[in-house]
Motif scaffolding. Structure first.
Motif, PDB file in Angstrom:
ATOM      1  N   GLY A 157      -4.890  -6.991   1.972  1.00  0.00           N
ATOM      2  CA  GLY A 157      -5.791  -5.864   2.119  1.00  0.00           C
ATOM      3  C   GLY A 157      -6.161  -5.276   0.776  1.00  0.00           C
ATOM      4  N   PHE A 158      -6.335  -3.962   0.708  1.00  0.00           N
ATOM      5  CA  PHE A 158      -6.619  -3.271  -0.549  1.00  0.00           C
ATOM      6  C   PHE A 158      -5.329  -3.024  -1.320  1.00  0.00           C
ATOM      7  CE2 PHE A 158     -10.327  -1.449   1.939  1.00  0.00           C
ATOM      8  CZ  PHE A 158     -11.294  -2.147   1.235  1.00  0.00           C
ATOM      9  N   TRP A 159      -5.478  -2.748  -2.614  1.00  0.00           N
ATOM     10  CA  TRP A 159      -4.388  -2.246  -3.445  1.00  0.00           C
ATOM     11  C   TRP A 159      -4.632  -0.769  -3.726  1.00  0.00           C
ATOM     12  CZ3 TRP A 159      -2.311  -5.915  -7.818  1.00  0.00           C
ATOM     13  CH2 TRP A 159      -1.825  -7.101  -7.231  1.00  0.00           C
ATOM     14  N   ARG A 160      -3.580  -0.062  -4.101  1.00  0.00           N
ATOM     15  CA  ARG A 160      -3.712   1.335  -4.503  1.00  0.00           C
ATOM     16  C   ARG A 160      -4.134   1.410  -5.981  1.00  0.00           C
ATOM     17  NH1 ARG A 160      -1.546   4.899  -0.798  1.00  0.00           N
ATOM     18  NH2 ARG A 160      -0.224   3.955   0.814  1.00  0.00           N
ATOM     19  N   GLN A 204       0.465  -2.577  -3.808  1.00  0.00           N
ATOM     20  CA  GLN A 204      -0.323  -3.012  -2.657  1.00  0.00           C
ATOM     21  C   GLN A 204      -0.575  -1.830  -1.732  1.00  0.00           C
ATOM     22  OE1 GLN A 204       2.106  -6.036  -0.902  1.00  0.00           O
ATOM     23  NE2 GLN A 204       1.604  -7.588  -2.435  1.00  0.00           N
ATOM     24  N   GLY A 205      -1.758  -1.823  -1.116  1.00  0.00           N
ATOM     25  CA  GLY A 205      -2.136  -0.694  -0.288  1.00  0.00           C
ATOM     26  C   GLY A 205      -1.615  -0.766   1.133  1.00  0.00           C
ATOM     27  N   ASP A 206      -1.876   0.288   1.872  1.00  0.00           N
ATOM     28  CA  ASP A 206      -1.483   0.407   3.267  1.00  0.00           C
ATOM     29  C   ASP A 206      -2.583  -0.205   4.143  1.00  0.00           C
ATOM     30  OD1 ASP A 206      -1.491   1.861   5.973  1.00  0.00           O
ATOM     31  OD2 ASP A 206       0.415   2.521   5.129  1.00  0.00           O
ATOM     32  N   ILE A 207      -2.209  -1.138   4.998  1.00  0.00           N
ATOM     33  CA  ILE A 207      -3.201  -1.840   5.820  1.00  0.00           C
ATOM     34  C   ILE A 207      -3.915  -0.877   6.768  1.00  0.00           C
ATOM     35  CG2 ILE A 207      -3.528  -3.624   7.579  1.00  0.00           C
ATOM     36  CD1 ILE A 207      -2.954  -4.639   4.690  1.00  0.00           C
ATOM     37  N   PHE A 208      -3.200   0.077   7.330  1.00  0.00           N
ATOM     38  CA  PHE A 208      -3.842   1.002   8.255  1.00  0.00           C
ATOM     39  C   PHE A 208      -4.774   1.968   7.530  1.00  0.00           C
ATOM     40  CE2 PHE A 208      -0.200  -0.552  10.650  1.00  0.00           C
ATOM     41  CZ  PHE A 208      -0.801  -0.875  11.851  1.00  0.00           C
ATOM     42  N   ALA A 209      -4.448   2.304   6.278  1.00  0.00           N
ATOM     43  CA  ALA A 209      -5.373   3.102   5.475  1.00  0.00           C
ATOM     44  C   ALA A 209      -6.643   2.311   5.191  1.00  0.00           C
ATOM     45  CB  ALA A 209      -4.709   3.533   4.174  1.00  0.00           C
ATOM     46  N   GLY A 210      -6.485   1.004   4.996  1.00  0.00           N
ATOM     47  CA  GLY A 210      -7.655   0.154   4.803  1.00  0.00           C
ATOM     48  C   GLY A 210      -8.550   0.122   6.026  1.00  0.00           C
ATOM     49  N   LEU A 211      -7.945   0.061   7.205  1.00  0.00           N
ATOM     50  CA  LEU A 211      -8.737   0.074   8.440  1.00  0.00           C
ATOM     51  C   LEU A 211      -9.516   1.384   8.571  1.00  0.00           C
ATOM     52  CD1 LEU A 211      -6.166  -1.549  10.900  1.00  0.00           C
ATOM     53  CD2 LEU A 211      -8.293  -2.576  10.070  1.00  0.00           C
ATOM     54  N   GLU A 212      -8.937   2.473   8.107  1.00  0.00           N
ATOM     55  CA  GLU A 212      -9.660   3.750   8.125  1.00  0.00           C
ATOM     56  C   GLU A 212     -10.894   3.687   7.222  1.00  0.00           C
ATOM     57  OE1 GLU A 212     -10.430   7.973   8.725  1.00  0.00           O
ATOM     58  OE2 GLU A 212      -9.609   6.307   9.895  1.00  0.00           O
ATOM     59  N   ILE A 213     -10.757   3.054   6.064  1.00  0.00           N
ATOM     60  CA  ILE A 213     -11.900   2.898   5.158  1.00  0.00           C
ATOM     61  C   ILE A 213     -13.000   2.088   5.820  1.00  0.00           C
ATOM     62  CG2 ILE A 213     -12.631   1.874   2.963  1.00  0.00           C
ATOM     63  CD1 ILE A 213      -9.797   2.576   1.903  1.00  0.00           C
ATOM     64  N   TRP A 214     -12.620   1.031   6.534  1.00  0.00           N
ATOM     65  CA  TRP A 214     -13.627   0.223   7.238  1.00  0.00           C
ATOM     66  C   TRP A 214     -14.287   1.009   8.361  1.00  0.00           C
ATOM     67  CZ3 TRP A 214     -14.897  -3.119   4.042  1.00  0.00           C
ATOM     68  CH2 TRP A 214     -13.997  -3.949   3.385  1.00  0.00           C
TER      69      TRP A 214
END
Length: 271
Positions: A158-161, A198-208
């Motif tokens: 996913g994303f990184w911080r 490495q970022g949080d996958i659920f935070a990434g889903l929020e961005i999407w």
């Protein structure tokens, strides 16, 4: 019988040798900024799945994953395995904003166009996918330029911080992740003595969801397909699609992923 352009000998198992080929000739397909391998189905003008390997991997290793490649070919898709550029002595992808290195968006566009000209794949029906570091690359390219390819299907990355503040949209993305993944945990992890996170996958889903202008954070639907537990967000911006599939395993491309992903893609408008 489909035409195999990239595996000249055997499968990618221990003790066996796999030779790369391009158009039936030994050696990888060469472009101005990199290399790739490709396998084609028998049908003309097929859609294409571009699958990027993980950190330290290779296109040969990608095509050696026959439980993933064979279902894609059987359903009429060409399968491309591009080669990452060298980073810290190993092949990977220049995905993080601000890093120096190859322009990966330009490289991926270049290899797809090259495959369209050489082999007749359909450049308008391309799913960009990848595993681990390859999935990181999928995330960042989809965030910056979602119109580059028709859909995105990251696996275990996913994303990184710091997470991106915003992404362009709409995007059509299907994320698959393992419940017990400890290389790219769902919550992320610290790497390089604290230099990377490495970022949080659920935070990434929020961005999407924000990029897709979804009115609610609640999923529109839940389902199970074999080992996969799935949730999706519908009714968002026109042309968007977002789905998340969780499986009980670890850091891997799970069996059944290829058919599940294609079922999703073919169910999209224009898929």
């Amino acid at each position: 019988m489909r035409v195999k352009l990239c595996l000249a000998l055997g499968l990618a198992f221990v003790g066996q040798t796999v030779l790369a080929a391009c158009g039936g000739e030994e050696g990888m397909c060469e472009t101005e900024t990199g290399q790739y391998q490709i396998e084609l189905p028998a049908a003309a003008n097929p859609p294409l799945v571009v699958f990027m390997h993980g950190y330290g991997g290779s296109g040969t290793g990608t095509l050696g994953n026959r439980s993933m490649v064979e279902p894609l070919l059987e359903r009429g898709y060409a399968v491309m395995a591009p080669e990452g550029a060298e980073r810290n002595g190993r092949q990977s992808w220049n995905f993080f904003p601000g890093w120096e290195g190859r322009d990966e968006a330009a490289f991926l566009t270049e290899v797809v166009q090259d495959a369209a000209e050489r082999f007749g794949v359909d450049p308008d029906r391309v799913v960009l996918s990848g595993f681990s570091a390859g999935a990181f690359m999928v995330y960042y390219l989809a965030c910056a330029a979602p119109d580059t390819f028709s859909a995105y299907a990251p696996v275990s990355g996913g994303f990184w911080r710091p997470h991106p503040q915003t992404c362009e949209g709409p995007v059509r993305l299907f994320h698959t992740h393992g419940w017990i993944d400890n290389v790219v945990p769902l919550e992320g992890r610290i790497l390089g003595g604290g230099r990377f996170h490495q970022g949080d996958i659920f935070a990434g889903l929020e961005i999407w969801r924000i990029a897709n202008e979804c009115a609610d954070t609640k999923p529109s639907g839940f389902s199970t397909s074999g080992q996969f537990m799935r949730r999706n967000w519908m009714g968002c911006a026109e042309g968007s699609a977002l789905e998340f599939a969780l499986f009980p395993g670890g850091h891997t491309v799970p069996k059944g992923w290829a058919d599940m992903m294609l079922d999703w893609y073919e169910g999209l408008p224009g898929g």
